[in-house]
Design a protein around this motif. Structure first.
Motif, PDB file in Angstrom:
ATOM      1  N   VAL A   1       0.846  -1.209   0.000  1.00  0.00           N
ATOM      2  CA  VAL A   1       0.000   0.000   0.000  1.00  0.00           C
ATOM      3  C   VAL A   1       0.876   1.252   0.000  1.00  0.00           C
ATOM      4  N   VAL A   2       1.924   1.246   0.839  1.00  0.00           N
ATOM      5  CA  VAL A   2       2.848   2.385   0.848  1.00  0.00           C
ATOM      6  C   VAL A   2       3.529   2.532  -0.513  1.00  0.00           C
ATOM      7  N   LYS A   3       3.973   1.424  -1.069  1.00  0.00           N
ATOM      8  CA  LYS A   3       4.615   1.464  -2.381  1.00  0.00           C
ATOM      9  C   LYS A   3       3.661   1.964  -3.452  1.00  0.00           C
ATOM     10  N   LEU A   4       2.399   1.520  -3.398  1.00  0.00           N
ATOM     11  CA  LEU A   4       1.426   1.900  -4.417  1.00  0.00           C
ATOM     12  C   LEU A   4       1.172   3.398  -4.406  1.00  0.00           C
ATOM     13  N   PHE A   5       0.950   3.970  -3.221  1.00  0.00           N
ATOM     14  CA  PHE A   5       0.683   5.406  -3.145  1.00  0.00           C
ATOM     15  C   PHE A   5       1.907   6.221  -3.543  1.00  0.00           C
ATOM     16  N   ALA A   6       3.103   5.761  -3.136  1.00  0.00           N
ATOM     17  CA  ALA A   6       4.315   6.474  -3.542  1.00  0.00           C
ATOM     18  C   ALA A   6       4.514   6.407  -5.055  1.00  0.00           C
ATOM     19  N   SER A   7       4.245   5.256  -5.659  1.00  0.00           N
ATOM     20  CA  SER A   7       4.401   5.107  -7.108  1.00  0.00           C
ATOM     21  C   SER A   7       3.380   5.947  -7.854  1.00  0.00           C
ATOM     22  N   LEU A   8       2.140   5.953  -7.377  1.00  0.00           N
ATOM     23  CA  LEU A   8       1.103   6.743  -8.046  1.00  0.00           C
ATOM     24  C   LEU A   8       1.411   8.229  -7.965  1.00  0.00           C
ATOM     25  N   PHE A   9       1.907   8.673  -6.823  1.00  0.00           N
ATOM     26  CA  PHE A   9       2.222  10.097  -6.675  1.00  0.00           C
ATOM     27  C   PHE A   9       3.388  10.496  -7.574  1.00  0.00           C
ATOM     28  N   VAL A  10       4.483   9.732  -7.492  1.00  0.00           N
ATOM     29  CA  VAL A  10       5.671  10.082  -8.276  1.00  0.00           C
ATOM     30  C   VAL A  10       5.402   9.944  -9.769  1.00  0.00           C
TER      31      VAL A  10
ATOM     32  N   TYR B   1       6.724  -3.195  13.668  1.00  0.00           N
ATOM     33  CA  TYR B   1       6.056  -3.878  12.557  1.00  0.00           C
ATOM     34  C   TYR B   1       5.713  -2.889  11.446  1.00  0.00           C
ATOM     35  N   PHE B   2       5.063  -1.765  11.799  1.00  0.00           N
ATOM     36  CA  PHE B   2       4.684  -0.776  10.790  1.00  0.00           C
ATOM     37  C   PHE B   2       5.903  -0.046  10.241  1.00  0.00           C
ATOM     38  N   ALA B   3       6.917   0.171  11.065  1.00  0.00           N
ATOM     39  CA  ALA B   3       8.116   0.849  10.581  1.00  0.00           C
ATOM     40  C   ALA B   3       8.814   0.020   9.509  1.00  0.00           C
ATOM     41  N   ILE B   4       8.923  -1.281   9.731  1.00  0.00           N
ATOM     42  CA  ILE B   4       9.544  -2.159   8.732  1.00  0.00           C
ATOM     43  C   ILE B   4       8.729  -2.173   7.447  1.00  0.00           C
ATOM     44  N   ALA B   5       7.395  -2.219   7.573  1.00  0.00           N
ATOM     45  CA  ALA B   5       6.542  -2.229   6.384  1.00  0.00           C
ATOM     46  C   ALA B   5       6.705  -0.943   5.585  1.00  0.00           C
ATOM     47  N   VAL B   6       6.775   0.198   6.275  1.00  0.00           N
ATOM     48  CA  VAL B   6       6.933   1.485   5.577  1.00  0.00           C
ATOM     49  C   VAL B   6       8.298   1.556   4.895  1.00  0.00           C
ATOM     50  N   VAL B   7       9.340   1.060   5.548  1.00  0.00           N
ATOM     51  CA  VAL B   7      10.674   1.087   4.945  1.00  0.00           C
ATOM     52  C   VAL B   7      10.716   0.223   3.690  1.00  0.00           C
ATOM     53  N   ILE B   8      10.154  -0.979   3.770  1.00  0.00           N
ATOM     54  CA  ILE B   8      10.163  -1.876   2.604  1.00  0.00           C
ATOM     55  C   ILE B   8       9.362  -1.267   1.452  1.00  0.00           C
ATOM     56  N   GLY B   9       8.172  -0.732   1.757  1.00  0.00           N
ATOM     57  CA  GLY B   9       7.353  -0.147   0.698  1.00  0.00           C
ATOM     58  C   GLY B   9       7.938   1.133   0.138  1.00  0.00           C
ATOM     59  N   GLY B  10       8.584   1.941   0.994  1.00  0.00           N
ATOM     60  CA  GLY B  10       9.133   3.214   0.530  1.00  0.00           C
ATOM     61  C   GLY B  10      10.342   3.066  -0.375  1.00  0.00           C
ATOM     62  N   LEU B  11      11.006   1.914  -0.319  1.00  0.00           N
ATOM     63  CA  LEU B  11      12.186   1.706  -1.151  1.00  0.00           C
ATOM     64  C   LEU B  11      11.892   0.936  -2.430  1.00  0.00           C
ATOM     65  N   ASP B  12      10.631   0.605  -2.670  1.00  0.00           N
ATOM     66  CA  ASP B  12      10.302  -0.260  -3.807  1.00  0.00           C
ATOM     67  C   ASP B  12       9.310   0.388  -4.768  1.00  0.00           C
ATOM     68  N   PHE B  13       9.273   1.712  -4.793  1.00  0.00           N
ATOM     69  CA  PHE B  13       8.294   2.399  -5.634  1.00  0.00           C
ATOM     70  C   PHE B  13       8.842   2.774  -6.999  1.00  0.00           C
TER      71      PHE B  13
END
Length: 414
Positions: A215-224, A273-285
């Protein structure tokens, strides 16, 4: 005449396959092509089963996976299989046997006497051997019958508590159990915790981390991708430079840096848990963002975009309501295909000791325990999470591959 008779008696005439193909929507076409992939359908059933058992892990788990449910009398216990027949005859009710800890034969009198003979007797008794701690005596004359929908420890069936809402539905019924004591289908670990129950809970924890990360990756990819593709020019240059910088940097050093930063913070397991998820998603957009940017660069000059601009639509409305939806099918397929890679990222971090740690149940945490030499030699049943992890990843890969071919309109011509 035949169609009229079928319509009169309430049956619709069968539509021509060619006609239905050309009138079907995009999702219907993807569904029809996906059903032709046998490997994808089988993998989808396996994946649905694993996800369902992980989501309702409390119901399918016969034992509490936390330290509260640890069996002190069955530490390092071997798996307890289920039988329908044995030397005593056949039984319609499934059953297991009674397991008791085998006592080491130690001659205390000889040990108290001292001397080398006493020491040799003590060491040869196996009391100091770790493998002897796994020996249990099986009483095949004392059956323990399996019961279904038994009452046991209370767990959260569905937890929808968000903000001030308290929608935590709790239940104390489980799919199966035994009349006396506990049943351990895949044995226990060194603390007496049930491996089977821990694995079921770990499935959903790992999948939920993947969902949050995607979800984090999706929103970051859509924005960028949306902003860069629509505005172009200097905005495109700046955002694509940032994207390329994130893309070329190896992820492992960034994960290490983030792990060190998280270690300095006093975080609860949920916050970590949420911090790891945000880090993984934020680096894969980066990959999806670049593909979306290329698509919007092509679509922004189409007539429907010009019509929306003449009607007074704002920039954000044009991007989110017109341009991005035209790329929806690819976004869905790309998200599902990236599921196993995100799961691998979380599992790798936990396996290296940089992600979640005990007592949290995740596949990465359980895989980390499997590298212990003591477990490899004396408790091989703790490799059960490894088998589940392989099935989960392979199911995602086959489903994603079949879905990618189904979403490709030219796949039938290849």
């Amino acid at each position: 005449m035949m169609n009229a008779l079928l319509a009169r008696f309430g049956r619709k005439p069968k539509q021509n396959n060619d006609e239905s193909y050309y009138t079907a929507g995009q999702l219907a076409l993807i569904k029809a092509r996906f059903k032709r992939k046998t490997s994808g359908v089988v993998a989808a059933w396996i994946l649905a089963t694993l996800v369902l058992m992980g989501f309702f892990a409390g119901f399918f788990s016969p034992v509490d996976p936390t330290i509260r449910g640890a069996d002190a009398e069955y530490r390092r216990g071997v798996p307890q299989p289920i039988y329908f027949w044995d030397d005593n005859g056949f039984s319609l009710r499934p059953f297991t046997y009674t397991y008791t800890k085998a006592k080491s034969k130690i001659d205390l009198k000889a040990l108290a006497g001292g001397g080398l003979d006493a020491l040799d007797a003590f060491t040869s008794s196996g009391a100091l051997n770790s493998s002897s701690q796994n020996k249990f005596e099986v009483d095949k004359q004392q059956r323990r019958y399996i019961q279904f929908f038994v009452k046991g420890w209370e767990y959260s069936l569905i937890d929808l508590s968000v903000g001030g809402l308290n929608l935590d539905l709790r239940w104390d019924r489980h799919l199966f159990g035994v009349e006396q004591g506990q049943i351990h289908l895949m044995g226990t670990d060194e603390d007496g915790k049930d491996v089977f129950s821990r694995t079921l809970h770990a499935i959903w924890v790992t999948i939920s981390i993947a969902i949050v990360a995607l979800v984090v990756k999706l929103f970051a990819s859509l924005f960028v991708g949306g902003v860069s593709g629509y505005f172009g020019g200097r905005v495109d240059t700046i955002m694509m430079s940032i994207t390329e910088a994130v893309r070329v940097v190896p992820p492992i050093p960034i994960y290490l840096a983030c792990a060190v930063a998280l270690a300095q913070l006093d975080l609860t397991p949920v916050q970590r848990y949420f911090a790891i998820a945000v880090v993984i998603g934020g680096l894969d957009f980066a990959t999806l963002g670049r593909r979306l940017r290329t698509h919007i660069l092509t679509e922004r000059n189409q007539d429907y975009v010009l019509a929306a601009q003449l009607c007074g639509s704002s920039t954000w409305r044009i991007i989110w309501r017109h341009l991005i939806p035209s790329f929806t099918s690819y976004i869905i397929v790309d998200t599902l295909i990236n599921f196993p890679y995100v799961i691998l990222a979380e599992t790798s971090l936990s396996f290296l000791g940089l992600g979640l740690t005990e007592p949290v149940n995740s596949l990465g945490v359980l895989l980390q325990k499997a590298q212990d030499p003591d477990i490899q030699q004396n408790m091989v049943w703790q490799f059960f999470p490894v088998l589940v992890f392989v099935f989960l990843i392979m199911a995602f890969v086959f489903v994603g591959d079949a879905l990618r071919d189904a979403a490709d309109p030219y796949s039938e011509k290849k």
